[in-house]
Design an enzyme around this catalytic site. Structure first.
Site, PDB file in Angstrom:
ATOM      1  N   HIS A 117       0.800  -1.227   0.000  1.00  0.00           N
ATOM      2  CA  HIS A 117       0.000   0.000   0.000  1.00  0.00           C
ATOM      3  C   HIS A 117       0.834   1.280   0.000  1.00  0.00           C
ATOM      4  O   HIS A 117       0.337   2.343   0.361  1.00  0.00           O
ATOM      5  CB  HIS A 117      -0.962  -0.012   1.202  1.00  0.00           C
ATOM      6  CG  HIS A 117      -2.022  -1.069   1.105  1.00  0.00           C
ATOM      7  ND1 HIS A 117      -2.796  -1.472   2.158  1.00  0.00           N
ATOM      8  CD2 HIS A 117      -2.431  -1.815   0.035  1.00  0.00           C
ATOM      9  CE1 HIS A 117      -3.634  -2.421   1.762  1.00  0.00           C
ATOM     10  NE2 HIS A 117      -3.428  -2.653   0.475  1.00  0.00           N
ATOM     11  N   CYS A 125       3.238  13.264  -7.545  1.00  0.00           N
ATOM     12  CA  CYS A 125       2.435  14.277  -8.237  1.00  0.00           C
ATOM     13  C   CYS A 125       1.225  13.594  -8.884  1.00  0.00           C
ATOM     14  O   CYS A 125       1.388  12.568  -9.556  1.00  0.00           O
ATOM     15  CB  CYS A 125       3.285  14.972  -9.304  1.00  0.00           C
ATOM     16  SG  CYS A 125       2.301  16.064 -10.360  1.00  0.00           S
TER      17      CYS A 125
HETATM   18  P1  OAD Z   1      -7.347  -3.303  10.517  1.00  0.00           P
HETATM   19  O1  OAD Z   1      -7.448  -2.110  11.410  1.00  0.00           O
HETATM   20  O2  OAD Z   1      -8.478  -3.601   9.622  1.00  0.00           O
HETATM   21  O3  OAD Z   1      -7.058  -4.610  11.376  1.00  0.00           O
HETATM   22  C1  OAD Z   1      -6.067  -4.645  12.370  1.00  0.00           C
HETATM   23  C2  OAD Z   1      -6.049  -6.044  12.943  1.00  0.00           C
HETATM   24  O4  OAD Z   1      -5.009  -6.129  13.896  1.00  0.00           O
HETATM   25  C3  OAD Z   1      -7.355  -6.448  13.673  1.00  0.00           C
HETATM   26  O5  OAD Z   1      -7.766  -7.721  13.195  1.00  0.00           O
HETATM   27  C4  OAD Z   1      -6.934  -6.516  15.141  1.00  0.00           C
HETATM   28  O6  OAD Z   1      -7.642  -7.531  15.857  1.00  0.00           O
HETATM   29  C5  OAD Z   1      -5.455  -6.856  15.025  1.00  0.00           C
HETATM   30  N1  OAD Z   1      -4.607  -6.441  16.154  1.00  0.00           N
HETATM   31  C6  OAD Z   1      -4.695  -5.327  16.919  1.00  0.00           C
HETATM   32  N2  OAD Z   1      -3.692  -5.263  17.796  1.00  0.00           N
HETATM   33  C7  OAD Z   1      -2.921  -6.366  17.600  1.00  0.00           C
HETATM   34  C8  OAD Z   1      -1.717  -6.874  18.175  1.00  0.00           C
HETATM   35  N3  OAD Z   1      -1.096  -6.240  19.150  1.00  0.00           N
HETATM   36  N4  OAD Z   1      -1.231  -8.058  17.715  1.00  0.00           N
HETATM   37  C9  OAD Z   1      -1.863  -8.735  16.714  1.00  0.00           C
HETATM   38  N5  OAD Z   1      -2.992  -8.293  16.125  1.00  0.00           N
HETATM   39  C10 OAD Z   1      -3.517  -7.132  16.543  1.00  0.00           C
HETATM   40  O7  OAD Z   1      -5.987  -3.099   9.680  1.00  0.00           O
HETATM   41  P2  OAD Z   1      -5.509  -3.833   8.355  1.00  0.00           P
HETATM   42  O8  OAD Z   1      -6.017  -5.218   8.282  1.00  0.00           O
HETATM   43  O9  OAD Z   1      -4.054  -3.617   8.236  1.00  0.00           O
HETATM   44  O10 OAD Z   1      -5.529   0.161   3.424  1.00  0.00           O
HETATM   45  O11 OAD Z   1      -6.246  -2.962   7.262  1.00  0.00           O
HETATM   46  C11 OAD Z   1      -6.016  -3.253   5.917  1.00  0.00           C
HETATM   47  C12 OAD Z   1      -6.052  -2.007   5.098  1.00  0.00           C
HETATM   48  O12 OAD Z   1      -7.252  -1.282   5.352  1.00  0.00           O
HETATM   49  C13 OAD Z   1      -4.979  -0.996   5.418  1.00  0.00           C
HETATM   50  O13 OAD Z   1      -3.729  -1.273   4.818  1.00  0.00           O
HETATM   51  C14 OAD Z   1      -5.537   0.251   4.860  1.00  0.00           C
HETATM   52  C15 OAD Z   1      -6.925   0.136   5.441  1.00  0.00           C
HETATM   53  O14 OAD Z   1      -7.879   0.864   4.882  1.00  0.00           O
HETATM   54  C16 OAD Z   1      -5.436   1.275   2.682  1.00  0.00           C
HETATM   55  O15 OAD Z   1      -5.294   2.372   3.164  1.00  0.00           O
HETATM   56  C17 OAD Z   1      -5.544   1.000   1.218  1.00  0.00           C
END
Ligand code: OAD
Length: 248
Positions: A117, A125
């Site tokens: 990402h 730009c």
């Molecule tokens: P999320 O916020 O959707 O999910 C975070 C995950 O981390 C959840 O399942 C939590 O349960 C878990 N979690 C929290 N603390 C933790 C810890 N200490 N150890 C292990 N797990 C933990 O974030 P992403 O899955 O990364 O994309 O989201 C995916 C994408 O959605 C991002 O890259 C971004 C967002 O919109 C873009 O911006 C295109």
């Protein structure tokens, strides 16, 4: 904590693929996207992380990124990030695929890294696509313009946009050829990243999820470990080192 099946899988594995999400940086103090602290001025990330939002209100979106950069500039990698650096030195082939834009894997020292990402410290730009890595650009609160007159945006992937050229292909290939696939700290709700563990599974890899809670892929993986990545990953590395040393 680690089943016999998991131990056997890491004992003989030659190729490892790892997918990380916001959860791995949570213990560093970076809010996750869908967690309680994921909101900024009451906006959901989906409302701000898209091209239309930027064109309609570039100042608002740029301010959100300034806020996030300021926050990220104050945090450090945590034991989960460092455990993955150590893991890279254990296995002959290791590919780290991250959805995070926070640069913490690089800061920790991970080398074979695919940023799906983008990266929050780079800009681009909107007109001529010139990439800017100049720190001055990202330090400024005011909107920035390119020499060509185009508006400068963060070099990150927004909803509805394609992933950087070639990166997804390399991530998919690493996922499909690995012996063990680790899925860490992601809700696995955002495509195409969310499909990568399934590529691993379909190709016969032993799939492991590490998350503080169950997700949509928990039922699909071979082993789900509920806990903080900063706690679990150092233990996984310790066990892996011992078990691989003992096999000579
Ligand atoms: P999320 O916020 O959707 O999910 C975070 C995950 O981390 C959840 O399942 C939590 O349960 C878990 N979690 C929290 N603390 C933790 C810890 N200490 N150890 C292990 N797990 C933990 O974030 P992403 O899955 O990364 O994309 O989201 C995916 C994408 O959605 C991002 O890259 C971004 C967002 O919109 C873009 O911006 C295109």
């Amino acid at each position: 904590m680690f089943s016999e099946k998991l131990q056997n899988a890491v004992k003989s594995a030659k190729q490892i693929a790892v997918l990380t999400g916001a959860g791995i940086s949570a213990e560093s103090g970076v809010p996750t996207f869908r967690g309680e602290n994921g909101l900024w001025r009451k906006y959901r990330p989906e409302e701000l992380a898209n091209f239309d939002a930027f064109i309609n209100n570039p100042k608002l979106v740029w301010e959100w990124y300034c806020y996030r950069r300021e926050l990220i500039s104050r945090v450090k990698p945590n034991p989960g990030h460092y455990a993955l650096v150590e893991m890279e030195s254990i296995f002959p082939q290791f590919t780290l695929i991250t959805q995070n834009v926070d640069n913490l894997h690089q800061l920790a020292g991970s080398r074979n890294l695919l940023e799906l990402h983008g990266n929050i410290w780079r800009s681009r730009c909107v007109d001529c696509s010139t990439i800017l890595t100049d720190e001055d650009v990202v330090k400024k609160d005011a909107l920035q313009y390119c020499e060509c007159g185009g508006l400068i945006r963060p070099d990150v992937v927004w909803f509805g946009e394609c992933l950087p050229s070639g990166i997804l292909e390399r991530a998919a290939a690493a996922s499909a050829r690995c012996d063990v696939f680790l899925c860490i700290g992601t809700s696995a709700l955002v495509q195409p990243a969310a499909s990568l563990p399934l590529y691993g599974k379909r190709s016969g890899a032993f799939t492991i999820e590490i998350n503080t809670e169950s997700t949509v892929i928990t039922e699909l993986v071979d082993e789900s470990i509920i806990g903080k990545s900063g706690d679990i990953l150092p233990q996984l590395v310790k066990m892996t080192k011992e078990i691989r040393k003992n096999q000579g």
